[in-house]
Design a protein around this motif. Structure first.
Motif, PDB file in Angstrom:
ATOM      1  N   ASN A  10       0.811  -1.220   0.000  1.00  0.00           N
ATOM      2  CA  ASN A  10       0.000   0.000   0.000  1.00  0.00           C
ATOM      3  C   ASN A  10       0.844   1.270   0.000  1.00  0.00           C
ATOM      4  OD1 ASN A  10       0.819  -0.541   2.759  1.00  0.00           O
ATOM      5  ND2 ASN A  10      -0.579   1.081   3.375  1.00  0.00           N
ATOM      6  N   ASP A  11       2.120   1.174   0.394  1.00  0.00           N
ATOM      7  CA  ASP A  11       2.963   2.360   0.452  1.00  0.00           C
ATOM      8  C   ASP A  11       3.707   2.626  -0.850  1.00  0.00           C
ATOM      9  OD1 ASP A  11       4.553   0.131   0.652  1.00  0.00           O
ATOM     10  OD2 ASP A  11       5.895   0.965   2.170  1.00  0.00           O
ATOM     11  N   GLN A  12       3.397   1.859  -1.915  1.00  0.00           N
ATOM     12  CA  GLN A  12       4.024   2.055  -3.208  1.00  0.00           C
ATOM     13  C   GLN A  12       3.078   2.829  -4.122  1.00  0.00           C
ATOM     14  OE1 GLN A  12       5.436  -1.645  -4.841  1.00  0.00           O
ATOM     15  NE2 GLN A  12       6.599  -2.177  -3.000  1.00  0.00           N
ATOM     16  N   TYR A  13       3.534   3.972  -4.586  1.00  0.00           N
ATOM     17  CA  TYR A  13       2.685   4.871  -5.368  1.00  0.00           C
ATOM     18  C   TYR A  13       2.371   4.267  -6.743  1.00  0.00           C
ATOM     19  CZ  TYR A  13       1.263   8.769  -8.311  1.00  0.00           C
ATOM     20  OH  TYR A  13       0.587   9.562  -9.192  1.00  0.00           O
ATOM     21  N   SER A  14       1.134   4.502  -7.168  1.00  0.00           N
ATOM     22  CA  SER A  14       0.680   4.119  -8.508  1.00  0.00           C
ATOM     23  C   SER A  14      -0.368   5.125  -8.934  1.00  0.00           C
ATOM     24  CB  SER A  14       0.092   2.704  -8.517  1.00  0.00           C
ATOM     25  OG  SER A  14      -0.644   2.477  -9.696  1.00  0.00           O
ATOM     26  N   ARG A  15      -0.217   5.648 -10.145  1.00  0.00           N
ATOM     27  CA  ARG A  15      -1.182   6.627 -10.637  1.00  0.00           C
ATOM     28  C   ARG A  15      -2.579   6.023 -10.701  1.00  0.00           C
ATOM     29  NH1 ARG A  15       0.311   9.610 -16.105  1.00  0.00           N
ATOM     30  NH2 ARG A  15       1.959  10.328 -14.696  1.00  0.00           N
TER      31      ARG A  15
END
Length: 808
Positions: free
Chosen positions: A210-215
């Motif tokens: 959940n802490d990995q950014y994704s557009r």
């Protein structure tokens, strides 16, 4: 800049090439070709012999040849009236390698590169390589890896070829350090962010990511945020702006969203307009918002879907229902209009099947509830899909509709399936301290020759038992779905040859044959009725076999038990799949009766109820309950006179004989415990346990003065089992048919009879279970920890249990 430079170069070349007077072309000669044929070049030229050559014609020709991307240089000269075209071919790609990529598979990358012409054997275009470099960087940015670098290496080879090596340095994923929602007053950050896919690091981030950014995730979360407010009356809620900030080290990210909550609105009126092909009263029953209620976008969307579904079930396959909310900001009310466009009512011309290379069309067609020549029905389509999935023959089932060209009221329905193995070759291996190695094998095919018939042959062997079983079932004996099956079994047990056996010491030799009919009631329900014959020879050994069993056999008065068995069962199956269902369940009731001609007259009832619930985020809850009960009826065994004589003989030897002629036969007892029962206990070891001979076990299950040290399980006439299982999502696994991991709690036991049941003696265990379609075949591995036990259970506990096989 590179493209502009190329155009300037083209203009320069053109200017040099066009320094000749117009002339009529007598011939065309092409110099510089090696891989490309002259015929290919002529196909792209805008002139031929006999045409008048001018500067404008030359410009078009050079432009056409450059656009082929075959050449890096093109010049035109005149030799008399012969047009000479000098070309320099671009090199071909001899080898393409990609290294350093982990997030994106090499095969997927190469497929994407091939679609834009960057593949082995293609002509090399430096500009295309630069575009690929930027696209790959963009893809990694979408995965939150902002320190990625993509470095292409081009090596010139002989014969005008190149080798391309794309080096990818992915770097680390940028972690989200903060998420700020600005402008929320009605709800706290915790409330509105509940359910967001993105979040700051926590103890579960290694699993959820959940802490990995994704557009894409950010867009989804903003949509959830809007839905949260609009489902609670904030009809004019909006997200004014979003900011994504990356730290200079490209390892940390900060997200912020400015929101405008607005005011709470209520519904003032709900209108149904458009073409109402059904009575308005019927349609209004599917409208889940009423005047005076708080505005709820989720309820409005559910209303539109329900109306569309109803119309689709009566032939309006392309119906549209569009909501038009009109806001009165002064009164804070919403005037809602649902505009209905049913479109043309259509019926199904044909049902076509694709992808079933092994399975016959008839097998699929008899599962279809959407019939050719009838009105289109989405409910029938959905039910057909579930029935096809329940067969277990297909990994994937998709049903599409397509308008028939030239017709407004006809559609064709295409059923696309992806077949998977419907057969299995399974092996099971177990080990027990007392029983040694236990082997089992089975060959089964649930779709024999693509006909839908099923056949199986299985065998089990250990140091004390052997069992063979053959089954065959034809599910379509008649056109209305009546099926017929046959089963033959041979088993032999000899517990007396096992030192310190876990089972009561006696031997059996049984032969059985049965036939049965399957009768469908509805799409979900079926009845199964059968009749069978069995012969079971039982040998006991006084002093080694528990006296209770010896007494029963003496009172029955026959060492070979003949039985005529009648069976009747009812089954309700609403699961949405065969291998890994995520919703629905099974209800079943089964009765087995030994008819009056049998040596021992008894009956057995078994029932099971289970259900799957998807509870969000990939989690699936499964609950299961089972119960079994058996009892004798009528008069069994020897006569009263014979019993009195036998009792006297016992007394002469100092023994006491109890009348057990109407007890449930011990060879038909229910057992509990094992890899598919109460996990954490050895197979069949829960329930009543008695010592060999006339011994009595102490509180720890030890039999003092008996041939065997431990009391031996004999099962009972009553059994209960309950299971709660939570299937966990695996972030690295998209196909749950490949593997599933669950956390389980099992509760159960077997009892001598109904009166012996006590909740305080129920055993329970918990642990993790892995179901994996491994390369060697289906594998089940359980790690279980019994947490509700009795003093005499320690000898029978088993922490790790497994079974495996292979499919074909």
């Amino acid at each position: 800049m590179k493209r502009i430079a190329a155009l300037l170069l083209l203009a320069s070349l053109s200017a040099n090439a066009f320094a000749f007077d117009p002339f009529v072309i007598s011939d065309i000669r092409i110099d510089g070709l090696s891989r490309i044929s002259a015929g290919t070049v002529f196909n792209y030229l805008p002139m031929s012999r006999g045409d008048r050559m001018t500067d404008a014609t030359a410009q078009r020709a050079i432009r056409a040849l450059y656009q082929t991307k075959f050449f890096s240089d093109v010049e035109m000269e005149r030799d008399g009236n012969i047009l000479v075209i000098k070309v320099v071919e671009r090199p071909s790609i001899a080898k393409l390698t990609i290294r350093g990529n982990k997030d994106i598979k090499t095969d997927d990358l190469k497929k994407g590169l091939k679609s834009i012409g960057l593949a082995e054997g293609e002509t090399f275009d430096r500009l295309a390589l630069d575009n690929v470099q930027q696209e790959l960087i963009h893809q990694y940015y979408n995965r939150g890896k902002y320190s990625v670098s993509v470095i292409p290496h081009v090596v010139r080879l002989e014969r005008n070829r190149v080798a391309i090596d794309i080096e990818i340095r992915e770097g680390q994923v940028a972690k989200i350090k903060e998420i700020n929602i600005v402008g929320n007053h009605a709800f706290t950050d915790k409330q509105i962010r509940d359910g967001f896919e993105l979040g700051t690091p926590n103890w579960m981030s290694w699993y959820s990511k959940n802490d990995q950014y994704s557009r894409e995730k950010l867009s989804g979360d903003l949509e959830k945020l809007q839905s949260y407010y609009m489902d609670r009356g904030y009809a004019d809620f909006g997200v004014d702006s979003t900011q994504v900030t990356i730290a200079p080290d490209k390892q940390s990210m900060y997200l912020a969203a400015d929101v405008k909550e607005g005011e709470i609105y209520k519904i003032s009126d709900v209108k149904l307009l458009g073409t109402l092909v059904l009575p308005e009263t019927t349609l209004r029953q599917l409208v889940f918002v009423k005047p005076g209620e708080v505005f709820n976008r989720g309820a409005i969307e559910a209303s539109t879907k329900a109306i569309k579904a109803l119309l689709a079930n009566i032939g309006y396959a392309y119906a549209k229902v569009t909501p038009y909310p009109k806001l009165d900001k002064d009164k804070r009310t919403v005037d809602l209009t649902l505009y209905i466009e049913p479109g043309q009512r259509v019926y199904v011309r044909r049902v076509v099947f694709e992808g079933n290379t092994r399975t016959e069309d008839d097998v699929l067609r008899r599962q279809m509830r959407q019939l050719e020549g009838s009105w289109y029905s989405q409910a029938a389509i959905d039910r057909s899909k579930i029935r096809l999935q329940q067969l277990g023959y297909f990994k994937k089932v998709d049903i599409d509709k397509k308008k028939v060209p030239g017709s407004d009221d006809q559609v064709d329905v295409t059923v696309k399936v992806e077949e998977q193995s419907a057969g299995s070759l399974q092996f099971g291996v177990g080990y027990s301290q007392y029983s040694g190695i236990i082997l089992s094998a089975s060959v089964s095919q649930r779709n024999l020759f693509g006909t839908g018939d099923s056949v199986s042959v299985s065998g089990e062997r250990s140091s004390y038992y052997t069992k063979f079983n053959v089954n065959y079932y034809n599910p379509s004996l008649t056109d209305n779905g009546v099926g017929i099956g046959y089963s033959a079994t041979y088993s032999k047990t000899d517990y007396g040859n096992v030192d310190n056996s876990e089972f009561a010491n006696y031997s059996t030799s049984q032969k059985a044959f049965s036939t049965y009919l399957g009768l469908p009631i509805t799409d979900f329900q079926s009845i199964r009725a059968g009749i069978g014959l069995s012969s079971n020879k039982i040998n006991s050994i006084p002093g080694y076999t528990p006296q209770q069993l010896v007494d029963y056999q003496n009172e029955i008065g026959n060492y070979t038990i003949h039985s005529t068995i009648g069976t009747l069962g009812w089954n309700l199956d609403t699961r949405n799949g065969y291998w890994a269902p995520t919703r629905g369940g099974v209800l079943s009731l089964n009765a087995e009766v030994a008819l009056p001609s049998s040596t021992v007259k008894y009956w057995k009832l078994t029932g099971e109820a289970n259900h799957y619930w998807p509870i969000g985020h990939g989690f699936v809850l499964y609950l299961d309950g089972q119960v079994g009960y058996g009892k004798t009826y009528g008069q069994n065994g020897i006569s009263d006179t014979q019993f009195d004589q036998l009792k006297a003989a016992y007394a002469a030897n100092g023994q006491t004989l109890t009348d057990v002629r109407n007890d449930f036969p011990f060879w038909e007892n229910f057992y509990s415990g094992g890899v598919r029962d109460v996990r954490g206990f050895q197979d069949n070891t829960l329930g009543p346990r008695i010592c060999s001979g006339t011994g009595t076990p102490n509180a720890s299950g030890i039999c003092n003065g008996s041939y065997y040290s431990y009391a031996q399980p004999v099962g009972g006439a009553f059994k209960v089992l309950g299971t709660a299982e939570l299937y966990l999502p695996l972030p690295f696994l998209k196909d749950v048919n490949t593997a599933r991991v669950s956390w389980f709690v099992d509760v159960g036991n077997a009892y001598a009879n109904w009166q012996s049941f006590s909740a305080s003696t129920l055993r329970a265990s918990t642990g993790l279970s892995l179901h994996w379609q491994a390369p060697i075949g289906p594998m089940i591995i359980n790690f279980a920890l019994p947490f509700r036990t009795q003093a005499d259970d320690g000898h029978y506990e088993e922490r790790i249990q497994f079974t495996f096989g292979s499919t074909f």
